[in-house]
Design an enzyme around this catalytic site. Structure first.
Site, PDB file in Angstrom:
ATOM      1  N   ASP A  68       0.831  -1.205   0.000  1.00 54.01           N
ATOM      2  CA  ASP A  68       0.000   0.000   0.000  1.00 54.01           C
ATOM      3  C   ASP A  68       0.869   1.261   0.000  1.00 54.01           C
ATOM      4  OD1 ASP A  68      -2.138   1.658   0.185  1.00 54.01           O
ATOM      5  OD2 ASP A  68      -2.968   0.805   2.001  1.00 54.01           O
ATOM      6  N   CYS A 128      -6.983   3.693  -2.928  1.00 52.57           N
ATOM      7  CA  CYS A 128      -7.033   2.331  -2.380  1.00 52.57           C
ATOM      8  C   CYS A 128      -8.163   1.449  -2.907  1.00 52.57           C
ATOM      9  CB  CYS A 128      -7.117   2.406  -0.862  1.00 52.57           C
ATOM     10  SG  CYS A 128      -5.728   3.285  -0.105  1.00 52.57           S
ATOM     11  N   LYS A 137      -5.150  -5.849   4.275  1.00 53.36           N
ATOM     12  CA  LYS A 137      -6.145  -4.788   4.087  1.00 53.36           C
ATOM     13  C   LYS A 137      -7.141  -5.152   2.987  1.00 53.36           C
ATOM     14  CE  LYS A 137      -6.309  -0.049   2.296  1.00 53.36           C
ATOM     15  NZ  LYS A 137      -5.517   1.143   1.960  1.00 53.36           N
ATOM     16  N   HIS A 194     -10.677  -3.306   2.354  1.00 57.75           N
ATOM     17  CA  HIS A 194     -11.149  -1.994   1.901  1.00 57.75           C
ATOM     18  C   HIS A 194     -12.119  -2.049   0.726  1.00 57.75           C
ATOM     19  CE1 HIS A 194      -9.827   2.514   2.118  1.00 57.75           C
ATOM     20  NE2 HIS A 194     -11.099   2.321   2.404  1.00 57.75           N
ATOM     21  N   SER A 240      -8.059   0.798   5.759  1.00 56.72           N
ATOM     22  CA  SER A 240      -6.680   1.248   5.973  1.00 56.72           C
ATOM     23  C   SER A 240      -6.318   1.249   7.451  1.00 56.72           C
ATOM     24  CB  SER A 240      -6.495   2.658   5.404  1.00 56.72           C
ATOM     25  OG  SER A 240      -6.707   2.671   4.018  1.00 56.72           O
ATOM     26  N   ASP A 277      -0.483  -0.781  -4.808  1.00 56.71           N
ATOM     27  CA  ASP A 277      -1.851  -0.371  -5.122  1.00 56.71           C
ATOM     28  C   ASP A 277      -1.898   1.034  -5.697  1.00 56.71           C
ATOM     29  OD1 ASP A 277      -1.321   1.080  -2.756  1.00 56.71           O
ATOM     30  OD2 ASP A 277      -3.416   0.982  -2.127  1.00 56.71           O
ATOM     31  N   ASN A 278      -0.933   1.858  -5.377  1.00 60.02           N
ATOM     32  CA  ASN A 278      -0.794   3.212  -5.936  1.00 60.02           C
ATOM     33  C   ASN A 278       0.505   3.803  -5.421  1.00 60.02           C
ATOM     34  OD1 ASN A 278      -3.424   3.635  -3.706  1.00 60.02           O
ATOM     35  ND2 ASN A 278      -1.471   4.622  -3.250  1.00 60.02           N
TER      36      ASN A 278
END
Length: 488
Positions: A45, A87, A140, A142, A165, A310-311
């Site tokens: 993450d 996310c 996680k 989400h 998160s 994820d980013n």
């Protein structure tokens, strides 16, 4: 950007199709065995492209030795992009093979969300379950934590992790973060509120829960023991599947890097051994890397391990944010605001990616092939990428360290960057040049095709983003911060 890779995910061919095609082109020796392979997908993450040592060897930081080794023994993808720069949309796209414009998940779910990833969407673990796989998730989620939206109802046989998160709830010993949110104990017996507190950026006073399958086993959880719990669960899952002779999917989604899993030194530590603030993020990287190493050691040669992010990093976290490497989005940063997470600048969605599969993927190989892509805020089509050229129809910035932001801007004609010559996205092509005109025409055709394809897609889902205080995970509503502990 290209959506073909995401569809490979949906069809279960993320690993089997794309990678086998890639390595066969490079001449790797592919085993024709009919034995079903195992899949381990590790999603970090808010990790930056530059956080993988192998992407920036000149820095010599040595924060990711296990990932470095995995890259040496496998395939490193240098132009791989997360499906979104936030996310929930990124996770939804990875698990369904469809961008938020199609699967309905265009922004993040909240602590009090009553729903999640639309139930009309089919997930990769559901497909693998039908194919006889044991499916497990750690970390996680989400994508909705209530009833039918929880992991064990979306294709996972087993789940251990956090429903959202790890900065979206209080803990007794807060991790490093900006702002410095108060611990759960500081709230006292107050009424639980799901709104952000006056601390600006601190989330609810509901304790951060650790959930096993559908049961809260610890609330608030202990961040400093989480890595070891994840390691233990991962090795147990792998051993369990091996003993049963059953192929497996293990999906590990490691929560925010800016709320580290590595504990601080004790208060009585000497000045020479105390870790400086600017080394905290590096310690978090090493902790994450050690988890990757443990999982790799527990797996066998019939297992594909796919590591990605994820980013990009969250710039507002300042010294606790990762490195985008050369992808600095200078056109935007020179006009105010950040150009990583929450944006479609390269730093927001170009992520470190490594694939490892002994005997299937040739060792020490690198690919610059463009894979996956990103949409913008709430699913807007902000950019289009074709080859080395990237066009911006909408630009905008996230909050930067210090609190500045950049205003959203529409561009007609679009800004076009040559990423081969300008990785930092600093200077767009001049509109009057022949190069710009040729590229603009090609990109316009690509954009119109994308928009038409989306507009005529009858399978588009819609997510429910409504919230309710009673939807927050709570093991004991009668106690402050929903406190409980059932772990031994």
């Amino acid at each position: 950007m290209a959506e073909g890779f995401a569809h490979l995910l949906l069809s279960g061919m993320l690993m089997c199709g794309l990678l086998l095609q890639t390595v066969s082109q490079r001449g790797a020796n592919v085993d024709k065995s009919s034995k079903k392979p195992n899949f381990i997908v590790i999603l970090a993450d808010d990790i930056g492209w530059g956080d993988l040592d192998a992407n920036q060897p000149q820095e010599k930081t040595n924060n990711t030795p296990y990932l470095n080794l995995m890259a040496e023994q496998g395939l490193r993808l240098t132009d791989f992009h997360s499906p979104a720069s936030t996310c929930s949309p990124s996770r939804a796209a990875i698990l369904t093979g469809r961008y938020g414009l199609r699967n309905g998940v265009t922004h993040n779910f909240a602590v009090g969300s009553v729903a999640g990833l639309p139930l009309s969407e089919v997930t990769l673990p559901q497909l693998l379950q039908r194919a006889g796989y044991y499916t497990a998730m750690i970390g996680k989620w989400h994508l909705g934590h209530n009833g039918p939206f929880s992991p064990t109802h979306r294709g996972f046989d087993y789940y251990l992790g956090i429903p959202y998160s790890n900065d979206m709830g209080c803990t007794d010993v807060p991790g490093y973060n900006l702002p410095q949110c108060p611990p759960c104990d500081s709230y006292g017996p107050q009424v639980i509120r799901l709104k952000r507190s006056v601390h600006g950026g601190c989330y609810s006073k509901v304790g951060l829960p650790l959930i096993e399958n559908s049961t809260i086993v610890e609330q608030p959880l202990d961040l400093w023991t989480l890595t070891e719990q994840y390691k233990s669960a991962a090795t147990r899952i792998i051993q369990h599947a091996r003993e049963r002779g059953q192929p497996y999917l293990l999906y590990m989604a490691l929560a925010h890097m800016h709320v580290p899993l590595a504990p601080p030194l004790p208060p009585d530590a000497s000045a020479t051994t105390r870790r400086p603030e600017d080394k905290v993020y590096a310690a978090s990287l090493r902790e994450m890397d050690s988890l990757v190493g443990a999982v790799k050691s527990a797996s066998d040669d019939n297992t594909l391990i796919w590591f990605t992010g994820d980013n990009g990093p969250w710039e507002k976290k300042c010294q606790y944010a990762g490195s985008v490497g050369p992808f600095m989005g200078k056109w935007q940063s020179s006009r105010g605001g950040g150009s990583a997470k929450q944006t479609t600048w390269e730093g927001g969605h170009r992520v470190p990616t490594v694939a490892y599969w002994p005997g299937r993927i040739r060792a020490n190989t690198t690919s610059s092939a463009l894979l996956s892509g990103a949409a913008g805020t709430f699913g807007d089509l902000q950019t289009v990428r074709t080859g080395k050229h990237k066009a911006f129809y909408i630009t905008g910035a996230a909050e930067a360290c210090g609190g500045t932001t950049g205003s959203p801007m529409l561009h007609d004609p679009p800004l076009i960057f040559d990423l081969q010559r300008d990785e930092a996205e600093e200077t767009p092509l001049e509109v009057e040049t022949p190069e710009y005109q040729a590229v603009a025409e090609r990109i316009a055709r690509r954009r119109e095709a994308l928009l038409w394809d989306i507009a005529t897609d009858r399978s588009v889902s819609t997510a429910d983003y409504s919230t309710d205080e009673s939807a927050a995970p709570c093991c004991d509503p009668g106690r402050p911060v929903c406190r409980c502990r059932t772990l031994g």
